[in-house]
Scaffold this motif. Sequence first.
Motif, PDB file in Angstrom:
ATOM      1  N   ARG A  54      48.773  40.278 -19.062  1.00  0.00           N
ATOM      2  CA  ARG A  54      49.392  41.009 -20.168  1.00  0.00           C
ATOM      3  C   ARG A  54      50.735  40.388 -20.553  1.00  0.00           C
ATOM      4  O   ARG A  54      51.082  40.294 -21.716  1.00  0.00           O
ATOM      5  CB  ARG A  54      49.591  42.470 -19.770  1.00  0.00           C
ATOM      6  N   THR A 111      46.435  46.409 -17.646  1.00  0.00           N
ATOM      7  CA  THR A 111      45.953  45.852 -18.909  1.00  0.00           C
ATOM      8  C   THR A 111      45.847  44.337 -18.791  1.00  0.00           C
ATOM      9  O   THR A 111      46.774  43.679 -18.335  1.00  0.00           O
ATOM     10  CB  THR A 111      46.898  46.207 -20.072  1.00  0.00           C
ATOM     11  N   GLU A 151      41.603  43.593 -25.737  1.00  0.00           N
ATOM     12  CA  GLU A 151      42.476  44.206 -24.741  1.00  0.00           C
ATOM     13  C   GLU A 151      41.623  45.105 -23.849  1.00  0.00           C
ATOM     14  O   GLU A 151      40.834  45.914 -24.345  1.00  0.00           O
ATOM     15  CB  GLU A 151      43.552  45.041 -25.440  1.00  0.00           C
ATOM     16  N   SER A 197      42.009  47.785 -20.775  1.00  0.00           N
ATOM     17  CA  SER A 197      42.835  48.607 -19.880  1.00  0.00           C
ATOM     18  C   SER A 197      41.886  49.248 -18.883  1.00  0.00           C
ATOM     19  O   SER A 197      40.939  49.936 -19.262  1.00  0.00           O
ATOM     20  CB  SER A 197      43.582  49.676 -20.671  1.00  0.00           C
TER      21      SER A 197
END
Length: 181
Positions: A32, A56, A90, A92
Amino acid sequence: MSKQINFFMSLNTQTNLLNKISSKNEIILIKRKFSTELPEVFEIIDLQKILKNEYTIYICRMIDFSSIITKYYKTHDGWLIDIDRSPVIEFSASRLLDNFHTRGRFYVIDKYFSPDGRIIEKSQEFKKWVQYVFGVFRRHLKYDESSFDYYDSDVKRWIEMSEAKLGAGGMRWEINIRGTS
């Protein structure tokens, strides 16, 4: 101009599904935050260790790595991916912590506004790959229409066995440890 999938999954399910998408495509997992302009990548050898230690991460096809755009953020004291303009997803992680299980998500931006107000779309190849990745996860999870979240069977079983309640605005399942309702 963005898409997301919210989910509650065990670490094993997340690892298995990430391995599944990486076996069909050459992907890179990216940290990240990094200390230089060049994104720092993870070795895809131990996905469970990565997901335990990083909340993340970004997923990128190897062929798109050179297209990643980074920006320095003084408030983060480091470099981050410009997710608007970069061909990344992305991710998470969903995590089981002491008395609660957090929600995870996939998030992608497939088009964005340029500084002069034009809509810029990411490549069709990237969009197809995103559909593939989202599809892999959707096919292996159960969708809950009331919460708009996806679940794996391990988390559903944990919720039932622990009598957890949805809390934090739908962001996590919590066990009532005080013994009160």
